[in-house]
Design an enzyme around this catalytic site. Structure first.
Site, PDB file in Angstrom:
ATOM      1  N   LYS A  32       1.610   5.129  -6.306  1.00 44.02           N
ATOM      2  CA  LYS A  32       1.120   5.991  -7.375  1.00 44.02           C
ATOM      3  C   LYS A  32       2.222   6.270  -8.389  1.00 44.02           C
ATOM      4  CE  LYS A  32      -2.005   8.804  -5.695  1.00 44.02           C
ATOM      5  NZ  LYS A  32      -2.282   9.943  -4.800  1.00 44.02           N
ATOM      6  N   ARG A 102       0.972  15.360  -5.840  1.00 43.31           N
ATOM      7  CA  ARG A 102       0.242  14.212  -5.295  1.00 43.31           C
ATOM      8  C   ARG A 102       1.120  13.390  -4.369  1.00 43.31           C
ATOM      9  NH1 ARG A 102      -1.748  11.219 -10.627  1.00 43.31           N
ATOM     10  NH2 ARG A 102      -3.407  10.461  -9.237  1.00 43.31           N
ATOM     11  N   GLY A 111      -7.141   8.411   0.021  1.00 45.28           N
ATOM     12  CA  GLY A 111      -7.610   9.670   0.582  1.00 45.28           C
ATOM     13  C   GLY A 111      -6.900  10.107   1.843  1.00 45.28           C
ATOM     14  N   MET A 113      -3.756  11.118   2.218  1.00 44.83           N
ATOM     15  CA  MET A 113      -2.833  12.222   2.055  1.00 44.83           C
ATOM     16  C   MET A 113      -3.454  13.204   1.067  1.00 44.83           C
ATOM     17  SD  MET A 113      -0.245  10.901   3.767  1.00 44.83           S
ATOM     18  CE  MET A 113       1.357  11.143   3.121  1.00 44.83           C
ATOM     19  N   ARG A 352      -3.951   1.027  -9.738  1.00 46.94           N
ATOM     20  CA  ARG A 352      -3.356   0.235  -8.660  1.00 46.94           C
ATOM     21  C   ARG A 352      -4.232  -0.996  -8.470  1.00 46.94           C
ATOM     22  NH1 ARG A 352      -5.385   4.573  -4.274  1.00 46.94           N
ATOM     23  NH2 ARG A 352      -7.543   4.338  -4.856  1.00 46.94           N
ATOM     24  N   HIS A 474     -15.456   7.841  -0.930  1.00 43.02           N
ATOM     25  CA  HIS A 474     -14.586   7.487   0.191  1.00 43.02           C
ATOM     26  C   HIS A 474     -15.258   6.462   1.098  1.00 43.02           C
ATOM     27  CE1 HIS A 474     -12.918   8.051   4.274  1.00 43.02           C
ATOM     28  NE2 HIS A 474     -11.774   8.071   3.605  1.00 43.02           N
ATOM     29  N   SER A 798       0.968 -29.822  23.878  1.00 43.49           N
ATOM     30  CA  SER A 798       0.102 -28.818  23.270  1.00 43.49           C
ATOM     31  C   SER A 798       0.369 -27.504  23.984  1.00 43.49           C
ATOM     32  CB  SER A 798      -1.363 -29.225  23.423  1.00 43.49           C
ATOM     33  OG  SER A 798      -2.186 -28.207  22.901  1.00 43.49           O
ATOM     34  N   CYS A 865      -3.056 -24.927  21.326  1.00 43.18           N
ATOM     35  CA  CYS A 865      -4.505 -24.872  21.517  1.00 43.18           C
ATOM     36  C   CYS A 865      -4.955 -23.568  22.147  1.00 43.18           C
ATOM     37  CB  CYS A 865      -4.977 -26.057  22.351  1.00 43.18           C
ATOM     38  SG  CYS A 865      -4.326 -26.049  24.021  1.00 43.18           S
ATOM     39  N   TYR A 885       0.204 -29.312  14.434  1.00 37.54           N
ATOM     40  CA  TYR A 885      -1.139 -28.795  14.220  1.00 37.54           C
ATOM     41  C   TYR A 885      -1.382 -27.530  15.025  1.00 37.54           C
ATOM     42  CZ  TYR A 885      -2.559 -30.685  18.785  1.00 37.54           C
ATOM     43  OH  TYR A 885      -2.670 -30.932  20.124  1.00 37.54           O
TER      44      TYR A 885
HETATM   45  P1  ADP Z   1      -5.833  10.326  -4.037  1.00 38.55           P
HETATM   46  O1  ADP Z   1      -4.693   9.514  -3.590  1.00 38.55           O
HETATM   47  O2  ADP Z   1      -6.599  10.960  -2.931  1.00 38.55           O
HETATM   48  O3  ADP Z   1      -6.690   9.613  -5.033  1.00 38.55           O
HETATM   49  P2  ADP Z   1      -4.705  11.719  -6.258  1.00 38.55           P
HETATM   50  O4  ADP Z   1      -3.323  12.204  -6.223  1.00 38.55           O
HETATM   51  O5  ADP Z   1      -4.910  10.474  -7.017  1.00 38.55           O
HETATM   52  O6  ADP Z   1      -5.220  11.587  -4.787  1.00 38.55           O
HETATM   53  O7  ADP Z   1      -5.555  12.890  -6.863  1.00 38.55           O
HETATM   54  C1  ADP Z   1      -6.824  13.297  -6.493  1.00 38.55           C
HETATM   55  C2  ADP Z   1      -7.692  13.479  -7.730  1.00 38.55           C
HETATM   56  O8  ADP Z   1      -7.114  14.396  -8.627  1.00 38.55           O
HETATM   57  C3  ADP Z   1      -7.861  12.200  -8.507  1.00 38.55           C
HETATM   58  O9  ADP Z   1      -9.174  12.131  -8.978  1.00 38.55           O
HETATM   59  C4  ADP Z   1      -6.912  12.356  -9.649  1.00 38.55           C
HETATM   60  O10 ADP Z   1      -7.312  11.643 -10.777  1.00 38.55           O
HETATM   61  C5  ADP Z   1      -6.939  13.843  -9.906  1.00 38.55           C
HETATM   62  N1  ADP Z   1      -5.676  14.285 -10.468  1.00 38.55           N
HETATM   63  C6  ADP Z   1      -4.453  14.143  -9.936  1.00 38.55           C
HETATM   64  N2  ADP Z   1      -3.505  14.646 -10.746  1.00 38.55           N
HETATM   65  C7  ADP Z   1      -4.148  15.129 -11.819  1.00 38.55           C
HETATM   66  C8  ADP Z   1      -3.709  15.747 -13.008  1.00 38.55           C
HETATM   67  N3  ADP Z   1      -2.416  15.982 -13.245  1.00 38.55           N
HETATM   68  N4  ADP Z   1      -4.633  16.116 -13.916  1.00 38.55           N
HETATM   69  C9  ADP Z   1      -5.944  15.885 -13.664  1.00 38.55           C
HETATM   70  N5  ADP Z   1      -6.423  15.313 -12.573  1.00 38.55           N
HETATM   71  C10 ADP Z   1      -5.535  14.910 -11.645  1.00 38.55           C
HETATM   72 MG    MG Z   2      -6.109   8.795  -6.600  1.00 36.48          MG
END
Ligand code: ADP
Ligand code: MG
Ligand code: MG
Length: 929
Positions: A32, A102, A111, A113, A352, A474, A798, A865, A885
């Site tokens: 991220k 985050r 999802g 963390m 990503r 999810h 083999s 094998c 092989y």
């Molecule tokens: P995950 O890895 O579970 O997707 P994220 O860190 O990406 O967690 O964040 C969860 C949600 O919060 C995502 O929809 C993301 O776009 C939103 N989000 C994260 N940071 C911000 C921010 N600074 N402003 C607005 N929305 C945010």
């Molecule tokens: Mg996210």
């Protein structure tokens, strides 16, 4: 250089068009953080922020959950930089900065963390925010979300038990009921205010502490919670499942908040730059207006397809379309993105490389080669060999499905989130899914929505069905990654967890009832619906479908063609019968690496003479029985040789202990006695005589042929007579006779002599010359260690890695269930050594055998094998040590072809010199009529 710098630099800033980090720094910044930096650098609109490195996480865990001294100051400085970039102040009553905290590991863990949004609000700040935005409802909505997330994630109020509900959700539901409303958005400012107050009371009750009002305290609490979440149960479960080492750690990104919940000109969405289910080159995503981050993914409201945004806000839509192209060009891959619109202005919050189904992976790879975005080699590197399994998976039989739906069994329709067909019994929570699966049941995990806690239950299910959430929920995301069938957002399901039932349009479905879900169409059908083979199988195996009408097959075929171009390993197959051989050739097999002759003895009319042979008292009697077996075996071999049409056919002489051919129950023994015209006592006695304490190490393998040479003699005759007969019909034959379980050169000498003598006799009798080989399996350590001697007689080796693993590890596979699973969980063995070759132990013996063998006989052909021949990691190892092989079961041949190609691309300099002739490959196509 980077290492030295990173020692000092714990915090990487991004904002105002410039970033300290880059996409390549995933190890340090997490996926991220690295991509937020990259997007900033390529000019995309990203709110400013900073990333605390994964090294701090490592430090945190190796220093009793404390931070490097310098971090406090670094974070404070970076917060100041965000403040000046946005022109607001953290904790300020009039003009406050809010941030998100985050998590982000190197590999994306969707999802897994926890993220905390709207951090920095307290009772004073919320008033300022209300005034500044002139939108008190928004301010209190942000506040209640923050208290809830902070309470769940940092203060630990999140439910643990499977039927428990989030305490904050209980409070919200009560509020909605009280007000007689259904949507969160219908709650008023006063309602939200009241929620915040009630949330705080709940927190005080549960934890004994007041909710922290100081923003800095909130920030550090959140940072600690993110680092802490690296070791929560679901993160650990996820890491296990995807082989992510614990040592990697997570990074923490702190990002200035932008708000999608500021009213109807604000919103939030997630999207893929191509369709992650099918791979189609279309912009694919969902959004919700007046909503914040999690709402789309969590399935709280069912979102709107992205095409709707083109109508609702064409300006933003076009900007997103442009970003989509920019990202694909820049990353040269399909991306998934998160965005937020704040009062008509677009912000990017994440990108990503997107997870995808096998169907999509293949289509995208093939298309991107056509679009000249990537090379063939890159295309191969983007498809995990095991993903090919998904392409072979059955689909519903259309006729049967039509009959079911016309017959009134169509329950509902949801979103086609994970393609494929699944039939199973309904369970309503993840632990039950796991439990039922362990009992051998096929289950459909049916949830209102799934969450990361459900991950193990999802893995145990044949299919996943949810009532809420969209294509990027999810459930959908994880199902696609796991290759599970999934129907999401099926709003017609009224699921009641406490009673383990659901109501669908008046019908009640109980736990344990059968349902069928079609992840390709989104249909949910009552009862079982029969399936039929996949498109690829219909083309290759059943030959009921023209490749022209099979787009998925065409892509598969392209990938296979590229794989064949780059691989150096040959792919053979383990097949005992002509029909299996034909299938394997259709899948691209270039020879039979293992024909287990004993399987032939179980066919009709064959087991009787086999038993007669075993029960015989004298050599004469044994020979009489064997004479009956000879023609039967010969016919089988003829079929194999014809099916293989000149390709090598490696036939192993009798291997299993003889008692496996005799009945063990009294009733069956009596019947056998009657059939044979002997007494029951005699049969019974013989079975007792053959009883062994440890059959795996007992009277089996070449030991049988040495004590009863007439067995090897008969089998050799059958092989060579068949070869001669087929050759005389004008079909080329390459028989290779393989002696099992050799540990001593004298064993092989003994058996090879019998084989060669039979060959000589047959050639003389039939007046033909046969091109054959005699070789051995290397499957006990002594055979491997004395391979230089063994190779004096053996023309090929083999590796029988099933037995070689058993004998090297001293583990009987049949008795290993008790401890092997715990062993892998405790990481004594990282993987089940019977699935993934143990490179350090068994692999070392293989290397020794290969080197010693080739020292005596440089042209020695060497293959494998065992079951491992179809496992990508093991195939890679075989390539690395220079085998000729691998041989695997027919349905794994495509996987092995791709794995071999990927190994060749990863290790181009591997010493895989061809020992034998290398015919031009023409897999699959050739065999089609
Ligand atoms: P995950 O890895 O579970 O997707 P994220 O860190 O990406 O967690 O964040 C969860 C949600 O919060 C995502 O929809 C993301 O776009 C939103 N989000 C994260 N940071 C911000 C921010 N600074 N402003 C607005 N929305 C945010
Ligand atoms: Mg996210
Ligand atoms: Mg064996």
């Amino acid at each position: 250089m980077e290492v030295k710098m990173s020692k000092l630099k714990y915090v990487y800033f991004f904002g105002s068009g410039k970033a300290d980090g880059r996409a390549e720094m995933k190890n340090l910044l997490g996926g991220k953080g690295a991509n937020l930096a990259e997007m900033t650098n390529i000019g995309l609109p990203v709110p400013p922020g900073f990333t605390i490195t994964t090294e701090v996480c490592t430090y945190y865990y190796s220093n009793k959950k404390s931070y490097p001294k310098q971090l406090k100051e670094d974070v404070a400085k970076s917060m100041k930089r965000i403040e000046s970039a946005v022109g607001v102040k953290f904790g300020d009553k009039n003009n406050p900065l809010l941030v998100s905290v985050r998590s982000g590991a190197r590999a994306s863990m969707p999802g897994m963390m926890d993220t905390i949004l709207n951090l920095g609000i307290n009772d004073a700040v919320v008033e300022g925010l209300a005034k500044k935005t002139n939108n008190p409802r928004f301010a209190y909505d942000a506040y209640r979300r923050f208290v809830q997330m902070y309470g769940d994630v940092v203060l630990g109020l999140k439910p643990v038990h499977k039927d428990e509900i989030d305490p904050f959700e209980v409070i919200i539901e009560a509020k909605k009921k009280e007000k007689g409303v259904h949507q969160d958005t219908e709650l008023t400012t006063e309602d939200l205010k009241d929620l915040v107050a009630k949330f705080k009371v709940a927190i005080k009750e549960k934890t004994g502490h007041n909710f922290p009002e100081d923003p800095m305290e909130q920030l550090w609490g959140a940072i600690g919670a993110v680092f802490g979440s690296w070791n929560n149960d679901r993160a650990i479960a996820y890491r296990k499942m995807y082989d992510i080492p614990e040592s990697w750690g997570t990074a923490v990104s702190v990002v200035a908040m932008v708000f999608g919940n500021m009213g109807e000109t604000s919103g939030t969405g997630v999207a893929f730059t191509r369709d992650p289910s099918t791979g189609e080159n279309i912009f694919y995503g969902e959004y919700l207006m007046n909503a914040q981050g999690e709402d789309v993914v969590a399935g709280v409201r069912t979102p709107i397809p992205i095409s709707g945004l083109a109508q609702e806000n064409p300006k933003i839509y076009n900007q997103l379309e442009k970003i989509r192209k920019t990202l694909e060009k820049h990353y040269r891959d399909m991306n998934d993105i998160e965005f937020t619109i704040q009062e008509g202005k677009l912000y990017m919050l994440q990108c990503r490389v997107g997870k995808r189904t096998a169907f999509a992976a293949i289509k995208i790879a093939v298309d991107m080669v056509d679009e000249k975005l990537i090379t063939e080699k890159e295309a191969l590197s983007r498809i995990e060999p095991d993903q090919l399994n998904q392409l072979l998976r059955p689909v519903f039989d259309l006729k049967e499905k039509d009959a079911a739906t016309k017959g009134g069994r169509l329950l509902a329709k949801g979103l086609n989130a994970g393609p494929g067909a699944a039939t199973g019994r309904v369970v309503f929570n993840a632990p039950d899914a796991e439990e039922w699966f362990k009992r051998g049941e096929h289950v459909i995990l049916t949830r209102i929505e799934t969450s990361p806690e459900d991950i193990r239950g999802m893995d145990a299910s044949a299919g996943i069905l949810t009532a809420r959430g969209g294509m990027t929920s999810h459930a959908a995301l994880v199902a696609r990654q796991m290759g599970k069938v999934c129907v999401a957002g099926c709003a017609a399901l009224e699921i009641d967890y406490p009673t383990h039932t659901m109501n669908v349009g008046g019908k009640v479905i109980k736990e344990g009832d059968w349902i069928s879900i079609d992840g390709t169409t989104g249909q949910v059908i009552e009862g079982k619906v029969p399936t039929k083979p996949s498109e690829v199988l219909q083309v290759l195996i059943d030959k009921t479908l023209d490749p022209k009408d099979a787009p998925i097959y065409q892509q598969f075929e392209k990938i296979m063609k590229w794989a064949d171009k780059y691989r150096t390993l040959e792919i053979h197959t383990n097949a005992d019968q002509p029909d299996q051989a034909v299938n394997a050739v259709a899948f691209g097999a270039e020879g039979i690496g293992l024909c287990r002759t004993e399987h032939m003895f179980f066919g009709e009319g064959k087991i009787e003479p086999m038993r007669e042979m075993i029960l015989a008292d004298t050599l004469e009697a044994r020979k009489t029985a064997l004479a009956k077996l000879l023609p039967l075996q010969r016919i089988d071999f003829e079929g194999l040789f014809e099916a293989m049409d000149g390709k090598a056919v490696t036939i192993r002489t009798l291997d299993p202990p003889l008692h496996e051919f005799l009945p063990h129950e009294e009733k069956a023994q009596r019947e056998l006695a009657e059939q044979m015209g002997i007494t029951f006592e005699k049969v019974h006695q013989r079975v007792e005589d053959l009883h062994e304490f440890n059959p795996m190490l007992g009277f089996r393998g070449c030991r049988l042929g040495i004590i009863y040479p007439e067995i090897t003699e008969m089998q050799s005759r059958a092989i060579f007579e068949a070869a001669a007969n087929v050759q005389m019909k004008g079909v080329k034959v390459h028989p290779e006779v393989m002696i099992p379980l050799v540990g001593n050169i004298k064993e092989l000498e003994n058996q090879a002599k019998i084989v060669r003598q039979a060959a000589g006799e047959v050639m003389k009798e039939k007046g033909v010359r046969l091109n054959y080989k005699v070789g051995t399996m290397i499957e006990i350590p002594r055979g491997a260690l004395t391979a230089d001697e063994v190779a004096r007689v053996a023309e090929f080796f083999s590796f029988g890695t099933n037995d070689l693993t058993q004998t090297t590890l001293g583990v009987s596979r049949d008795d290993a269930a008790r401890f092997l699973r715990p062993y892998t969980e405790m990481e004594i063995y990282a993987k089940d050594p019977f699935e993934v070759l143990d490179r350090d132990g068994v692999g070392q013996l293989m290397k020794i055998a290969k080197e010693k063998g080739r020292s005596t006989r440089p042209e020695l052909t060497i293959g494998i094998c065992g079951e491992h021949g179809g496992d990508p990691s093991s195939v890679e190892f075989c390539h690395m040590i220079g085998l000729n092989y691998v041989s695997c079961s027919p349905f794994r041949v495509p996987i092995a072809r791709l794995a071999a190609a990927r190994a060749a691309l990863t290790y181009p300099a591997a010493p895989a010199k061809k020992a034998a002739k290398k015919p031009a490959r023409k897999p699959a196509k050739k065999s089609r009529k």
